[in-house]
Design an enzyme around this catalytic site. Structure first.
Site, PDB file in Angstrom:
ATOM      1  N   GLU A  40      70.756  62.342  39.444  1.00 30.77           N
ATOM      2  CA  GLU A  40      71.364  61.904  38.185  1.00 30.77           C
ATOM      3  C   GLU A  40      71.236  60.379  38.056  1.00 30.77           C
ATOM      4  O   GLU A  40      70.901  59.854  36.992  1.00 30.77           O
ATOM      5  CB  GLU A  40      72.840  62.344  38.173  1.00 30.77           C
ATOM      6  CG  GLU A  40      73.653  61.906  36.975  1.00 30.77           C
ATOM      7  CD  GLU A  40      73.206  62.533  35.653  1.00 30.77           C
ATOM      8  OE1 GLU A  40      72.307  63.391  35.679  1.00 30.77           O
ATOM      9  OE2 GLU A  40      73.736  62.136  34.601  1.00 30.77           O
ATOM     10  N   ASP A 122      75.193  41.508  63.643  1.00 28.38           N
ATOM     11  CA  ASP A 122      73.959  40.963  64.199  1.00 28.38           C
ATOM     12  C   ASP A 122      72.835  41.107  63.175  1.00 28.38           C
ATOM     13  O   ASP A 122      72.078  42.060  63.189  1.00 28.38           O
ATOM     14  CB  ASP A 122      73.615  41.725  65.485  1.00 28.38           C
ATOM     15  CG  ASP A 122      72.739  40.884  66.385  1.00 28.38           C
ATOM     16  OD1 ASP A 122      72.458  39.724  66.024  1.00 28.38           O
ATOM     17  OD2 ASP A 122      72.333  41.389  67.446  1.00 28.38           O
ATOM     18  N   LYS A 321      82.206  37.216  72.232  1.00 26.67           N
ATOM     19  CA  LYS A 321      81.022  38.077  72.347  1.00 26.67           C
ATOM     20  C   LYS A 321      81.276  39.294  73.245  1.00 26.67           C
ATOM     21  O   LYS A 321      82.100  39.254  74.144  1.00 26.67           O
ATOM     22  CB  LYS A 321      79.840  37.271  72.927  1.00 26.67           C
ATOM     23  CG  LYS A 321      79.441  36.060  72.102  1.00 26.67           C
ATOM     24  CD  LYS A 321      78.707  36.431  70.835  1.00 26.67           C
ATOM     25  CE  LYS A 321      77.319  36.902  71.094  1.00 26.67           C
ATOM     26  NZ  LYS A 321      76.295  35.877  71.007  1.00 26.67           N
ATOM     27  N   CYS A 415      45.114  63.668  81.981  1.00 29.51           N
ATOM     28  CA  CYS A 415      46.569  63.832  81.927  1.00 29.51           C
ATOM     29  C   CYS A 415      47.119  63.780  83.347  1.00 29.51           C
ATOM     30  O   CYS A 415      46.649  64.514  84.224  1.00 29.51           O
ATOM     31  CB  CYS A 415      46.926  65.162  81.270  1.00 29.51           C
ATOM     32  SG  CYS A 415      48.678  65.565  81.436  1.00 29.51           S
ATOM     33  N   CYS A 418      48.453  67.594  84.150  1.00 28.66           N
ATOM     34  CA  CYS A 418      47.604  68.786  84.215  1.00 28.66           C
ATOM     35  C   CYS A 418      46.116  68.470  84.349  1.00 28.66           C
ATOM     36  O   CYS A 418      45.291  69.390  84.347  1.00 28.66           O
ATOM     37  CB  CYS A 418      47.838  69.680  83.008  1.00 28.66           C
ATOM     38  SG  CYS A 418      47.155  68.987  81.494  1.00 28.66           S
TER      39      CYS A 418
END
Ligand code: IVH
Length: 679
Positions: A40, A122, A321, A415, A418
């Site tokens: 809307e 921050d 702090k 990999c 594997c």
């Protein structure tokens, strides 16, 4: 004549639209309380854009249509602040705060001092200048004396009023300089970085950098796309408005439409401030934006003037702090982690370091491009950031690496789990292991499958997933539902009770909401949102199975990449077989997202699909009993309070959870009321 009446009608409509858009924009961005749908709002906005396009004279600088950005600048100009934008002295202990308080008492020669305390946000400090109510200039803090003019960029921020209107008996001041912090929410920051990763752009190190980078765009159309927000905390020059206290300032600014942080405490003593500091620190992780401490300010403006300032900071304020969430340490090794879609993520093994009370010994290095960009190698000293529950990250290398004889990092060719080939897929930055049966991938897919937003099976974490996959007990999701107590008991260090609990949890998970079921499947690019959109569109998984790519792409909010991934998934015989097996195992996703199907008594209670926390001791039942009742009513009962909690049901002697709930504005329900609600 007729033309003139027509024009008057349009002018009136434009005025009406502008008022409505300002009101609804303020409700959405500042009050967090919208009363119309986004669609809307967009419709009203589009109508105003159309009118202003046709009748340029109706398009004024304070029109909400101006938030989309202006033509790009060639360079920023600079401007001087009327009063320097000062910094704050830092304190790290209660003792330093007592010393601050003693100095104030002495200088004011007064015993009872009241303070206003605010979260220290921050982000990036800016000054917004309103002349006769109109936003005319916005300047970054810069060096404190002068900064860059970023007016067009500031205009794009939804929570910045473009024009101030009279508030009751308070006139709009002739000149009003307000100061505040531009921020980006943590969630929006993560999303922004995800997009940047996909577009192979440099990542922002933290929300503050993202806010600063977004504000320093010469093209404000880019800024308009960034989810910036602003909280106002102070003032520069003011003419035509009297303000006697920090508290009054906030009230008046709120009235003018500025966004003021909801966690500000007014008129409190120094002891109360210290208590609040501890509570705020507890809340820190759950807040949507980053804060790095609390600012304590003397409330009385006259007293502030008497106290005056030093070269770069006021004497009437101090920042208390929180412990840093960033620390420096060294990288001892870089290993490769294989994710659920095969993506290889380099992870830094670190010399352990305590960050905000948690020992951190590994941190993500994102991807090979990021490592190259940061120029980090084993042996380097680096800055690490930890934020909430997310995996700590390496932010940057500190100093030079003259004495580092490690060679630059290289992605492996095979990999590490594997031994299959590693490929860079398409235009993605990530390297991937292309073996879908890689044990590391199966393990990660299983973890995703059982995660909270998926099948939500408690007790299957990293270690157990690994064991289940390594022992060959799970090759596909459907295998999970075949596991018996004896299977679990064969695993190392698994007792009878745990094994039986696991079997029960797996059984309970079989009744699952369709959107969670889709999410759990871990289809590429299909996170919680896409899963929900699919569930809203289709009745069940069988309907989804026969959908075409075009049909899925037609769902608003689902893009071509996601629809392609979904279709790929549902057209794969292996996946379909797995889903059939799950069906055979008794998994029947129900669909709560299709509103047409909502009916029945279960939905008509206040706790249905709400997240509830129980705390303190209840008088008429045990917490366990209450928990069971709530679960039966369709609630999710969790043990800790967060921004996701809908209700906190409190008994006697409720402690820190109650405090946290109050501060997060979670609805608190006392036992008596709870009992009444159950009736
Ligand atoms: S007051 C004269 N209030 O902290 C007082 N500053 O170290 C000056 N900041 O540049 C600032 N939240 O960017 C104030 N509630 C807050 C704040 C805040 C964040 C930042 C601001 C300032 C820096 C000073």
């Amino acid at each position: 004549m007729a033309e003139k009446t027509e024009y008057m009608k349009i002018k009136k409509e434009a005025f009406y639209l502008k008022e409505k858009l300002i009101e609804h924009g303020h409700r959405y961005h500042v009050l967090d309380d919208p009363i119309i749908s986004d669609a809307e709002y967009d419709r009203l906005m589009q109508r105003l854009i159309d009118i202003e396009e046709q009748y340029k004279e109706l398009s004024l600088t304070d029109s909400p249509t101006k938030r989309v950005g202006a033509p790009p600048l060639k360079a920023f100009t600079t401007a001087k602040h009327s009063f320097p934008m000062l910094g704050l002295d830092n304190a790290f202990s209660d003792q330093e705060i007592f010393n601050f308080h003693d100095r104030i008492k002495k200088n004011l020669n007064q015993e009872n001092i009241l303070y206003t305390v605010e979260p220290k946000l921050d982000g990036v400090a800016v000054e917004l200048i309103y002349t006769m109510g109109l936003l005319t200039n916005a300047i970054t803090r810069g060096d404190g004396t002068s900064g860059e003019v970023v007016t067009e960029n500031i205009r794009t921020i939804g929570s910045v009023p473009l024009n101030l209107s009279r508030q009751g008996n308070i006139d709009v001041p002739d000149l009003l300089e307000v100061r505040g912090e531009v921020i980006i929410n943590k969630k929006d920051f993560e999303t922004l970085n995800k997009q940047r990763l996909e577009n192979e752009e440099n990542l922002f190190a933290n929300p503050r950098n993202a806010a600063a980078g977004s504000l320093r765009q010469l093209d404000s159309k880019i800024t308009a796309k960034r989810p910036l927000d602003i909280f106002i905390y102070g003032a520069g020059d003011i003419q035509g408005l009297s303000i006697i206290s920090q508290n009054e300032m906030f009230e008046k600014f709120k009235g003018f439409g500025f966004k003021i942080n909801p966690l500000i405490k007014n008129n409190i003593t120094i002891d109360e401030a210290l208590v609040w500091h501890k509570e705020l620190e507890l809340l820190r992780e759950d807040l949507p934006y980053e804060i790095d401490g609390m600012v304590i300010k003397v409330d009385d403006i006259e007293a502030q003037k008497i106290l005056g300032q030093k070269a770069r900071s006021p004497k009437w304020a101090i920042a208390y702090k929180f412990p840093a969430m960033e620390e420096i340490t060294t990288i001892e090794d870089i290993i490769i982690q294989v994710g659920r879609t095969g993506t290889l993520t380099p992870v830094a093994l670190l010399e352990p370091v305590s960050i905000g009370g948690v020992i951190v010994s590994r941190a993500s290095l994102h991807n090979a491009d990021e490592i190259e960009r940061m120029g980090v190698r084993i042996g380097d000293t680096v800055l690490i950031k930890r934020a909430g529950d997310v995996i700590p990250k390496v932010i940057k290398r500190i100093g030079q690496q003259e004495k580092n004889d490690h060679s630059p990092f290289k992605m492996p060719e095979l990999c590490p789990v594997c031994n299959s080939v590693i490929k860079k897929v398409g235009d993605e930055v990530a390297y991937k292991c292309i073996n879908a049966s890689c044990q590391a991938q199966i393990k990660e897919r299983l973890k995703h499958f059982v995660s909270r937003d998926g099948f939500d099976i408690e007790g299957i974490g990293d270690k157990l997933s690994k064991q289940l996959v390594e022992q060959g007990l799970i090759k596909s999701f459907a295998d999970l539902f075949k596991l018996k107590q004896e299977d679990f008991m064969k695993l190392e260090r698994m007792g009878e009770v745990s094994a039986s609990n696991l079997v029960k949890a797996i059984e309970d998970s079989k009744s699952i909401d369709l959107k969670k079921f889709i999410y759990a499947l871990g289809i590429n690019y299909t996170g919680e949102t896409a899963a929900r959109l699919l569930a809203e569109k289709y009745n069940d998984f069988f309907e989804i199975r026969s959908a075409t790519k075009d049909q899925i792409e037609n769902i608003e909010g689902i893009g071509p990449k996601t629809s392609a991934a979904i279709v790929n998934f549902i057209k794969s015989p292996v996946n379909l077989a797995m889903i059939d097996q799950m069906k055979d195992a008794g998994i029947k996703p129900f669909n709560d997202s299709r509103h047409t199907q909502d009916s029945g008594a279960l939905q008509s209670n206040k706790f249905f699909h709400k997240t509830v926390v129980l705390t303190g001791s209840l008088e008429t039942m045990t917490r366990k009993e209450a928990k069971e009742i709530l679960i039966d009513l369709g609630a999710k009962v969790t043990s800790s309070v967060s921004s996701k909690t809908d209700f906190a049901i409190v008994g006697k002697d409720a402690g820190s959870k109650l405090i946290k709930a109050k501060n997060l504005k979670v609805k608190i329900i006392e036992e008596k009321v709870f009992k009444l609600m159950l009736k």
